[in-house]
Motif scaffolding. Structure first.
Motif, PDB file in Angstrom:
ATOM      1  N   ALA A 156     -12.075   2.213  14.307  1.00 46.39           N
ATOM      2  CA  ALA A 156     -13.512   2.990  14.601  1.00 46.39           C
ATOM      3  C   ALA A 156     -14.056   3.025  13.165  1.00 46.39           C
ATOM      4  O   ALA A 156     -15.166   3.891  13.153  1.00 46.39           O
ATOM      5  CB  ALA A 156     -13.208   4.241  14.982  1.00 46.39           C
ATOM      6  N   GLN A 176     -18.196   2.442  13.207  1.00 50.82           N
ATOM      7  CA  GLN A 176     -18.804   3.747  13.949  1.00 50.82           C
ATOM      8  C   GLN A 176     -18.653   4.890  12.977  1.00 50.82           C
ATOM      9  O   GLN A 176     -19.701   5.596  13.127  1.00 50.82           O
ATOM     10  CB  GLN A 176     -17.820   3.949  15.325  1.00 50.82           C
ATOM     11  N   SER A 226     -21.238   4.631   9.946  1.00 54.16           N
ATOM     12  CA  SER A 226     -22.484   4.658  10.754  1.00 54.16           C
ATOM     13  C   SER A 226     -22.699   5.998  10.747  1.00 54.16           C
ATOM     14  O   SER A 226     -23.790   6.572  10.477  1.00 54.16           O
ATOM     15  CB  SER A 226     -22.587   3.754  11.910  1.00 54.16           C
ATOM     16  N   THR A 263     -14.183  10.630  17.079  1.00 54.17           N
ATOM     17  CA  THR A 263     -14.531   9.583  18.002  1.00 54.17           C
ATOM     18  C   THR A 263     -14.231  10.496  19.565  1.00 54.17           C
ATOM     19  O   THR A 263     -13.452  11.202  19.678  1.00 54.17           O
ATOM     20  CB  THR A 263     -13.809   8.311  17.924  1.00 54.17           C
ATOM     21  N   VAL A 266     -18.511  10.660  17.845  1.00 50.23           N
ATOM     22  CA  VAL A 266     -18.869   9.051  17.732  1.00 50.23           C
ATOM     23  C   VAL A 266     -18.351   8.338  18.937  1.00 50.23           C
ATOM     24  O   VAL A 266     -17.060   8.490  19.451  1.00 50.23           O
ATOM     25  CB  VAL A 266     -18.049   8.478  16.311  1.00 50.23           C
ATOM     26  N   ASP A 267     -19.200   7.666  19.309  1.00 51.81           N
ATOM     27  CA  ASP A 267     -18.839   6.833  20.560  1.00 51.81           C
ATOM     28  C   ASP A 267     -18.084   5.460  20.415  1.00 51.81           C
ATOM     29  O   ASP A 267     -18.834   4.639  19.757  1.00 51.81           O
ATOM     30  CB  ASP A 267     -20.163   6.625  21.623  1.00 51.81           C
ATOM     31  N   ILE A 268     -16.896   5.150  20.806  1.00 51.55           N
ATOM     32  CA  ILE A 268     -16.229   4.057  20.625  1.00 51.55           C
ATOM     33  C   ILE A 268     -15.908   3.355  21.822  1.00 51.55           C
ATOM     34  O   ILE A 268     -15.318   2.231  21.935  1.00 51.55           O
ATOM     35  CB  ILE A 268     -14.770   4.175  19.853  1.00 51.55           C
TER      36      ILE A 268
END
Length: 415
Positions: free
Chosen positions: A219, A222, A225, A358, A375-377
């Protein structure tokens, strides 16, 4: 495999993995729609036809290749495939769990999704019963679901488990089992051909399998970011990346390289005669810092957060060493026991600024906290599933350094 019509691709959600599975399905649907629209446009240009004719031709080919006689929907439009497998889960009074697949999956490529660290009530018996499941309950649900899928004639069964169960039991220090490997071998014996997981606690677990392929996703893109987008004011020359222990050096070296920041290390000595029961009672006896954090903001990443004691002790040590704002990043935020309350107290005391985690683990309470960034994984998992189903390489997803370099280093204003 058909690029625009995944007729043989199906997703089966276990109780506990339903929220994650729905998000993955939504990403799969949007991904296949985009692929269909791009192909229709390319065909229209290449063969000098209008877009409507190209759509009809693609739908015609999809109908010819479909296992069923024809696919439902308007042949002049994109027809969204049905990825969901209808499954009934029964919880018996004695605690036994049964999985019953309610439609034909013969010959299909099945992806079974489970979140073994979801400790919120999940539904059984058509919603008539709810129960909070332990890791062991979730694991047993995986076993009965995999067995049901194999008995129903699935062509291939892949387990999607963002958190690999028992991953911390991978080293034999005495008269104890190597349970992480044993779990994998049981899944292998049941007929699982592949496991997709996130930031596996130890790569040694991969050596436990004879035939199962383990896809270990990361991840990092992500998380970087989220770090950049939510903390732009502290991503400057004053930032230092700190590895919370020797086991996380490679991970934090990766982040330091990607962010072009210096790397420091916390060296910890542990008393293994003690078992960590909560954030205040862990087995860390000594901490030493290799590097300088005085007057600097700190970014610190680890794979898993259980009770949180190790991370909280590290943050307190860094603040005592003169660190400014401290940001932690966790791929698998379990928040076991009273961990959220301990982090609430630590945040009030100014020990850290933010925690980035995540959605590999389902949470409700921690999402309400000011200090937590979710955080979207699921898109990462959806892309992995789509590529596996189509027989494509996963190299760019398993090692995302090139993506990070392209996204951030070629766009320095984003860092």
């Amino acid at each position: 495999m058909n690029k625009t019509n995944p007729a043989n691709l199906a997703v089966l959600a276990c109780p506990g993995g339903e929220v994650f599975a729905e998000a993955v399905i939504a990403d799969l649907e949007s991904g296949y729609r985009l692929r269909f629209e791009n192909m229709a446009g390319d065909l229209a240009r290449q063969y000098d036809m209008d877009i409507g004719s190209a759509i009809r031709r693609i739908n015609f080919i999809n109908d010819v290749l479909s296992p069923s006689q024809t696919l439902p929907g308007d042949i002049d439009k994109y027809r969204t495939p049905n990825f969901r497998v209808s499954t009934k889960f029964t919880l018996f009074p004695n605690g036994e769990i049964k999985a019953e697949i309610m439609e034909s999956i013969r010959g299909k490529d099945i992806y079974i999704v489970q979140d073994v660290e979801n400790h919120y009530p999940v539904s059984f018996n058509g919603g008539a019963a709810k129960k909070v499941l332990s890791v062991n309950d979730h694991l047993m649900t995986i076993y009965v679901t995999v067995d049901a899928a194999r008995q129903a004639g699935a062509e291939r069964v892949t387990l999607v488990a963002p958190v690999y169960p028992y991953s911390r039991q991978h080293i034999n220090k005495g008269r104890e089992g190597l349970t992480a490997g044993r779990v994998g071998r049981i899944l292998e014996s049941l007929g699982v051909s592949r496991i997709i997981t996130l930031d596996l606690h130890s790569r040694e677990i991969c050596n436990a399998f004879d035939s199962v392929r383990l896809e270990n996703l990361h991840a990092s893109f992500q998380i970087i970011s989220a770090l950049v987008n939510n903390n732009q004011d502290i991503i400057d020359d004053n930032l230092v990346v700190v590895s919370p222990d020797t086991g996380a050096v490679s991970r934090n070296k990766f982040y330091a390289t990607a962010l072009k920041k210096p790397l420091a290390l916390l060296y910890k000595e542990r008393d293994y005669s003690m078992v960590s029961t909560d954030a205040l009672k862990n087995n860390i006896s000594t901490i030493k810092l290799l590097g300088n954090v005085s007057g600097k903001n700190v970014f610190m990443a680890d794979d898993m957060l259980g009770t949180g004691g190790t991370l909280l002790k590290a943050m307190k040590f860094l603040k005592n060493e003169g660190a400014g704002k401290v940001i932690g990043a966790i791929s698998l935020p379990l928040f076991s026991g009273d961990a959220i309350n301990f982090f609430d107290d630590a945040y009030k005391d100014g020990l850290f600024f933010r925690i980035i985690g995540t959605n590999a683990v389902y949470h409700e309470e921690v999402l309400k906290r000011e200090w937590y960034i979710n955080v979207d994984i699921t898109k990462l998992f959806a892309r992995t599933i789509s590529r596996l189903h189509r027989g494509l390489s996963l190299s760019s997803l398993l090692d995302n350094r090139d993506i990070i370099v392209k996204h951030f280093h070629e766009n320095p204003d984003k860092v």
